[in-house]
Design an enzyme around this catalytic site. Structure first.
Site, PDB file in Angstrom:
ATOM      1  N   ASP A  17     -26.182  81.539  74.025  1.00 11.44           N
ATOM      2  CA  ASP A  17     -25.666  81.164  72.904  1.00 11.44           C
ATOM      3  C   ASP A  17     -25.228  82.405  72.057  1.00 11.44           C
ATOM      4  O   ASP A  17     -25.906  83.538  71.982  1.00 11.44           O
ATOM      5  CB  ASP A  17     -26.443  80.273  72.128  1.00 11.44           C
ATOM      6  CG  ASP A  17     -25.508  79.577  71.311  1.00 11.44           C
ATOM      7  OD1 ASP A  17     -24.276  79.488  71.367  1.00 11.44           O
ATOM      8  OD2 ASP A  17     -26.281  78.777  70.366  1.00 11.44           O
ATOM      9  N   ASN A  19     -21.914  84.044  71.475  1.00 18.83           N
ATOM     10  CA  ASN A  19     -20.808  84.855  71.595  1.00 18.83           C
ATOM     11  C   ASN A  19     -19.933  84.686  70.344  1.00 18.83           C
ATOM     12  O   ASN A  19     -19.068  85.881  70.169  1.00 18.83           O
ATOM     13  CB  ASN A  19     -20.008  84.443  72.853  1.00 18.83           C
ATOM     14  CG  ASN A  19     -21.044  84.580  74.206  1.00 18.83           C
ATOM     15  OD1 ASN A  19     -21.949  85.325  73.985  1.00 18.83           O
ATOM     16  ND2 ASN A  19     -20.654  83.942  75.317  1.00 18.83           N
ATOM     17  N   HIS A  34     -17.218  86.257  74.354  1.00 18.74           N
ATOM     18  CA  HIS A  34     -17.391  85.771  75.553  1.00 18.74           C
ATOM     19  C   HIS A  34     -17.295  86.833  76.636  1.00 18.74           C
ATOM     20  O   HIS A  34     -18.048  86.843  77.490  1.00 18.74           O
ATOM     21  CB  HIS A  34     -16.353  84.608  76.054  1.00 18.74           C
ATOM     22  CG  HIS A  34     -16.598  83.197  75.183  1.00 18.74           C
ATOM     23  ND1 HIS A  34     -17.718  82.788  74.670  1.00 18.74           N
ATOM     24  CD2 HIS A  34     -15.619  82.594  74.371  1.00 18.74           C
ATOM     25  CE1 HIS A  34     -17.667  81.707  74.053  1.00 18.74           C
ATOM     26  NE2 HIS A  34     -16.229  81.638  73.932  1.00 18.74           N
ATOM     27  N   GLU A  64     -19.651  69.280  76.576  1.00 22.83           N
ATOM     28  CA  GLU A  64     -19.304  69.384  75.468  1.00 22.83           C
ATOM     29  C   GLU A  64     -18.353  70.331  74.748  1.00 22.83           C
ATOM     30  O   GLU A  64     -17.851  70.389  73.845  1.00 22.83           O
ATOM     31  CB  GLU A  64     -20.463  69.115  74.222  1.00 22.83           C
ATOM     32  CG  GLU A  64     -21.360  67.851  74.452  1.00 22.83           C
ATOM     33  CD  GLU A  64     -22.086  67.553  75.893  1.00 22.83           C
ATOM     34  OE1 GLU A  64     -22.619  68.916  76.237  1.00 22.83           O
ATOM     35  OE2 GLU A  64     -22.094  66.682  76.321  1.00 22.83           O
ATOM     36  N   TRP A  66     -15.543  71.163  76.080  1.00 22.16           N
ATOM     37  CA  TRP A  66     -14.330  70.800  75.923  1.00 22.16           C
ATOM     38  C   TRP A  66     -13.714  70.389  74.623  1.00 22.16           C
ATOM     39  O   TRP A  66     -12.401  70.495  74.373  1.00 22.16           O
ATOM     40  CB  TRP A  66     -13.830  69.576  76.976  1.00 22.16           C
ATOM     41  CG  TRP A  66     -14.280  69.855  78.157  1.00 22.16           C
ATOM     42  CD1 TRP A  66     -15.683  69.330  79.165  1.00 22.16           C
ATOM     43  CD2 TRP A  66     -13.636  70.474  79.378  1.00 22.16           C
ATOM     44  NE1 TRP A  66     -15.176  69.874  80.265  1.00 22.16           N
ATOM     45  CE2 TRP A  66     -14.282  70.588  80.555  1.00 22.16           C
ATOM     46  CE3 TRP A  66     -12.190  71.283  79.339  1.00 22.16           C
ATOM     47  CZ2 TRP A  66     -13.879  71.120  81.804  1.00 22.16           C
ATOM     48  CZ3 TRP A  66     -11.931  71.851  80.487  1.00 22.16           C
ATOM     49  CH2 TRP A  66     -12.643  71.759  81.624  1.00 22.16           C
ATOM     50  N   LEU A 128     -32.194  86.758  95.044  1.00 27.16           N
ATOM     51  CA  LEU A 128     -32.089  86.293  93.705  1.00 27.16           C
ATOM     52  C   LEU A 128     -31.291  84.891  93.982  1.00 27.16           C
ATOM     53  O   LEU A 128     -30.138  85.148  94.546  1.00 27.16           O
ATOM     54  CB  LEU A 128     -31.790  86.909  92.519  1.00 27.16           C
ATOM     55  CG  LEU A 128     -31.523  86.343  91.245  1.00 27.16           C
ATOM     56  CD1 LEU A 128     -33.069  86.220  90.392  1.00 27.16           C
ATOM     57  CD2 LEU A 128     -30.760  86.998  90.346  1.00 27.16           C
TER      58      LEU A 128
HETATM   59  C1  IPE Z   1     -24.657  75.308  74.462  1.00 26.65           C
HETATM   60  O1  IPE Z   1     -24.292  76.245  73.373  1.00 26.65           O
HETATM   61  C2  IPE Z   1     -23.737  75.589  75.753  1.00 26.65           C
HETATM   62  C3  IPE Z   1     -23.754  76.862  76.471  1.00 26.65           C
HETATM   63  C4  IPE Z   1     -24.332  78.152  75.949  1.00 26.65           C
HETATM   64  C5  IPE Z   1     -22.759  77.206  77.484  1.00 26.65           C
HETATM   65  P1  IPE Z   1     -23.295  75.577  72.464  1.00 26.65           P
HETATM   66  O2  IPE Z   1     -22.939  76.539  71.128  1.00 26.65           O
HETATM   67  O3  IPE Z   1     -22.085  74.770  73.012  1.00 26.65           O
HETATM   68  O4  IPE Z   1     -24.133  74.585  71.680  1.00 26.65           O
HETATM   69  P2  IPE Z   1     -24.259  73.747  70.490  1.00 26.65           P
HETATM   70  O5  IPE Z   1     -22.986  73.357  69.936  1.00 26.65           O
HETATM   71  O6  IPE Z   1     -24.958  74.850  69.379  1.00 26.65           O
HETATM   72  O7  IPE Z   1     -25.552  72.820  70.518  1.00 26.65           O
HETATM   73  C1  IPE Z   2     -21.923  80.439  74.071  1.00 28.29           C
HETATM   74  O1  IPE Z   2     -21.502  80.997  73.054  1.00 28.29           O
HETATM   75  C2  IPE Z   2     -21.089  80.468  75.097  1.00 28.29           C
HETATM   76  C3  IPE Z   2     -20.337  79.110  75.402  1.00 28.29           C
HETATM   77  C4  IPE Z   2     -20.603  78.043  74.671  1.00 28.29           C
HETATM   78  C5  IPE Z   2     -19.253  79.100  76.207  1.00 28.29           C
HETATM   79  P1  IPE Z   2     -20.600  80.238  71.718  1.00 28.29           P
HETATM   80  O2  IPE Z   2     -19.336  80.025  71.885  1.00 28.29           O
HETATM   81  O3  IPE Z   2     -21.487  78.713  71.521  1.00 28.29           O
HETATM   82  O4  IPE Z   2     -21.127  81.136  70.326  1.00 28.29           O
HETATM   83  P2  IPE Z   2     -21.380  80.673  69.049  1.00 28.29           P
HETATM   84  O5  IPE Z   2     -22.538  79.568  69.017  1.00 28.29           O
HETATM   85  O6  IPE Z   2     -20.246  79.506  68.367  1.00 28.29           O
HETATM   86  O7  IPE Z   2     -21.522  81.821  68.111  1.00 28.29           O
HETATM   87 MG    MG Z   3     -22.974  78.151  70.499  1.00 27.75          MG
END
Ligand code: IPE
Ligand code: IPE
Ligand code: MG
Length: 240
Positions: A17, A19, A34, A64, A66, A128
């Site tokens: 999380d 990115n 990303h 979620e 999407w 792995l």
């Molecule tokens: C969880 O992160 C999903 C991924 C890392 C792919 P999100 O950023 O989507 O989750 P929330 O919105 O903080 O719960």
């Molecule tokens: C996680 O990073 C990757 C995906 C959910 C695809 P985020 O895109 O959720 O990054 P933040 O949480 O908005 O910083």
């Molecule tokens: Mg996130």
């Protein structure tokens, strides 16, 4: 002197999380974050092998996600396609077996065929297992598993009274993979966001402040050594 006991760590699962925030803080497009995050994967795969981790599961896209802008979603889907193509040779060379969990029906055909292709290509690798959770949601997985069980009951292959925890596990996307020992989430959020809820009920959690593009092998090693120092009781009294 007796040898220190190195606790087995079979399976690490990571919620990659942060990115988007990483990019926004630098005035960049979220997609840049990303892309930076995708680069981190190879380092963590290599480190996992060195650290004796046999299974690594990475949360790449949730059911979620999407709900994000069309631009971000299509950018991510194209990043996944490019990633599979670019990394296939390395996966083979490194002995990595690749798997995907999540709902495939909603993904575009080109991406699904690449996912199937790399799963086939790497099926005999044993160094792995790298599982990518792509369009994955734990609740969605349980709904799909329940439907499959209901069909098996309807067709007389399964009796309701024979359904055990093992039966449920065997109907999940993760069938055959051991449950995670350690779940890591980067970016300072203290939640699990629908990631492996059934499989992680006895996992240890590590919440790391750094965003995923700023994650490092040193932070990974630290999380694993902290895990090894913890006592897991599994509801019992005496730690093993
Ligand atoms: C969880 O992160 C999903 C991924 C890392 C792919 P999100 O950023 O989507 O989750 P929330 O919105 O903080 O719960
Ligand atoms: C996680 O990073 C990757 C995906 C959910 C695809 P985020 O895109 O959720 O990054 P933040 O949480 O908005 O910083
Ligand atoms: Mg996130």
């Amino acid at each position: 002197m007796s040898q220190p006991i190195i606790k087995d760590i079979n399976h690490v699962a990571i919620i990659m999380d942060g990115n988007g925030r990483w990019a926004e803080a630098r005035g960049l497009e979220r997609l840049e974050g990303h892309m930076r995050g995708a680069r981190m994967v190879k380092k963590i795969v290599r480190a996992s092998k060195t650290l004796g981790v046999k299974n690594l599961t990475l949360y790449a896209f949730s059911t979620e996600n999407w709900n994000r802008s069309k631009k971000e979603v299509s950018g991510l889907m194209s990043l996944f396609r490019r990633y599979i193509l670019a990394e296939s040779a390395d996966m083979l060379a490194e002995g990595v077996r690749m798997k995907f969990i999540g709902q495939r029906d909603q993904l575009d055909d080109k991406l699904v065929s690449l996912m199937n292709w790399i799963e086939d290509q790497t099926a005999d690798n044993t160094a792995l297992q790298l599982t990518i959770a792509l369009n994955y949601g734990g609740r969605d997985e349980l709904v799909r598993a329940s439907r499959k069980m209901a069909v098996a009951v309807q067709e007389g292959q399964l009796r309701p009274e024979d359904i055990t925890e093992e039966t449920v596990s065997s109907f999940l996307d993760t069938a055959g993979t051991p449950d995670p020992d350690l779940v890591i989430r980067t970016s300072g959020e203290y939640r699990t966001s629908n990631f492996l809820p059934w499989q992680s009920s006895y996992a240890e959690y590590a919440f790391i402040n750094e965003s995923w593009p700023d994650f490092t092998v040193a932070l990974y090693e630290q999380a694993i050594s902290n895990f090894r120092a913890r006592e897991r009781r599994f509801g019992s009294v005496i730690g093993k």
